[in-house]
Design an enzyme around this catalytic site. Structure first.
Site, PDB file in Angstrom:
ATOM      1  N   CYS A   1      29.264  38.200  14.605  1.00 32.06           N
ATOM      2  CA  CYS A   1      28.578  37.537  15.717  1.00 32.06           C
ATOM      3  C   CYS A   1      27.966  38.487  16.733  1.00 32.06           C
ATOM      4  O   CYS A   1      26.847  38.269  17.197  1.00 32.06           O
ATOM      5  CB  CYS A   1      29.511  36.552  16.412  1.00 32.06           C
ATOM      6  SG  CYS A   1      30.861  37.303  17.358  1.00 32.06           S
TER       7      CYS A   1
ATOM      8  N   HIS B   1      33.837  35.298  20.703  1.00 29.19           N
ATOM      9  CA  HIS B   1      32.614  34.953  19.975  1.00 29.19           C
ATOM     10  C   HIS B   1      31.430  35.079  20.922  1.00 29.19           C
ATOM     11  O   HIS B   1      31.533  34.755  22.106  1.00 29.19           O
ATOM     12  CB  HIS B   1      32.701  33.532  19.411  1.00 29.19           C
ATOM     13  CG  HIS B   1      31.482  33.096  18.666  1.00 29.19           C
ATOM     14  ND1 HIS B   1      30.967  33.794  17.593  1.00 29.19           N
ATOM     15  CD2 HIS B   1      30.648  32.029  18.852  1.00 29.19           C
ATOM     16  CE1 HIS B   1      29.884  33.175  17.145  1.00 29.19           C
ATOM     17  NE2 HIS B   1      29.676  32.106  17.895  1.00 29.19           N
TER      18      HIS B   1
ATOM     19  N   ASP C   1      23.011  29.785  17.392  1.00 27.18           N
ATOM     20  CA  ASP C   1      24.098  30.594  16.840  1.00 27.18           C
ATOM     21  C   ASP C   1      23.796  30.966  15.391  1.00 27.18           C
ATOM     22  O   ASP C   1      23.770  30.106  14.514  1.00 27.18           O
ATOM     23  CB  ASP C   1      25.415  29.813  16.917  1.00 27.18           C
ATOM     24  CG  ASP C   1      26.641  30.706  16.817  1.00 27.18           C
ATOM     25  OD1 ASP C   1      26.524  31.797  16.230  1.00 27.18           O
ATOM     26  OD2 ASP C   1      27.702  30.316  17.332  1.00 27.18           O
TER      27      ASP C   1
END
Length: 252
Positions: free
Chosen positions: A67, A105, A120
């Protein structure tokens, strides 16, 4: 960063306009062409939060990332194009009312046409397109159905609807963050046995009708609602990596 090379990497050939259509296609193409992976952790290569180094790895080296790398670089692209985008921190659901620490995250919030979208490209199996931030309204996506609600006083929560049940994914605040703020948590995931990223290799990429995921000794492919799993010897991992993801890693 060369925008054209990045767009070529994700097979994006449309005109660049700051609108919803462009944003949605950019995310979709990113997920279909750049895998989520943690392989550097298992090949003793430090993961950097430097945009030039991430760009070199993902765009030039045709790799993937997790991420901090994927959303960090994608955010940089969106800003270069002209989108009003900011990095935000999210805490991933573990079980019951338990969530991971802040900065666990990294994701993106885009303000576009007086609307907000959760973007995302670094959460593995998730939505294929951005999710409009509206509360208690189901958002249909070809990879699932999602719903935003409030969590406690400070957090927003994104849930996936599975078998009529609401399954929390993560909670987040709208507070803008800098990439460097994720440094300690990024180090944790590279070095701590408590991190699931440290425990096994994984690389995964969305396809038009499902997903393909490779771990230490298993290949899983989903097509619509069907799943196929293949188990192999762990020493065959790099051959499978080349076969299914066209990635060759230097082991020395």
């Amino acid at each position: 960063m060369e925008i054209k090379d990045y767009l070529d990497r994700i097979d994006f050939n449309d005109n660049l306009e700051v609108n919803k259509n462009t944003l949605f296609k950019l995310q979709k193409n990113h997920l279909l062409n750049i895998p989520f992976e943690n392989l550097d952790i298992h090949y003793n290569k430090k993961i950097s939060l430097s945009i030039p180094e991430i760009y070199q790895k993902i765009v030039v080296g045709k790799r993937g990332g997790f991420c901090y790398e994927l959303n960090g670089l994608f955010h940089h692209l969106l800003i270069k194009i002209g989108f009003n985008a900011k990095l935000i921190s999210a805490r991933v659901h573990i079980k019951d009312e338990e969530y991971s620490p802040e900065y666990d995250h990294l994701c993106i919030l885009v303000n576009l046409e007086n609307q907000e979208f959760l973007v995302d490209v670094g959460f593995g199996s998730f939505s294929l397109e951005p999710l409009k931030l509206e509360f208690n309204k189901r958002v249909a996506d070809c990879f699932g159905t999602f719903l935003f609600d409030k969590y406690a006083a400070e957090y927003y929560r994104i849930n996936e609807i599975k078998n009529s049940e609401m399954v929390p994914q993560y909670i987040f605040k709208k507070v803008e963050r800098e990439l460097i703020e994720f440094k300690n948590r990024c180090k944790f995931h590279q070095t701590s046995q408590e991190s699931h990223f440290f425990r096994k290799k994984v690389i995964s990429k969305a396809t038009e009708d499902g997903r393909i995921t490779l771990t230490d000794s298993q290949l899983k492919r989903t097509h619509l609602k069907t799943k196929k799993e293949i188990t192999f010897k762990e020493e065959e991992f790099e051959n499978k990596l080349k076969q299914y993801f066209n990635i060759e890693l230097k082991t020395t």
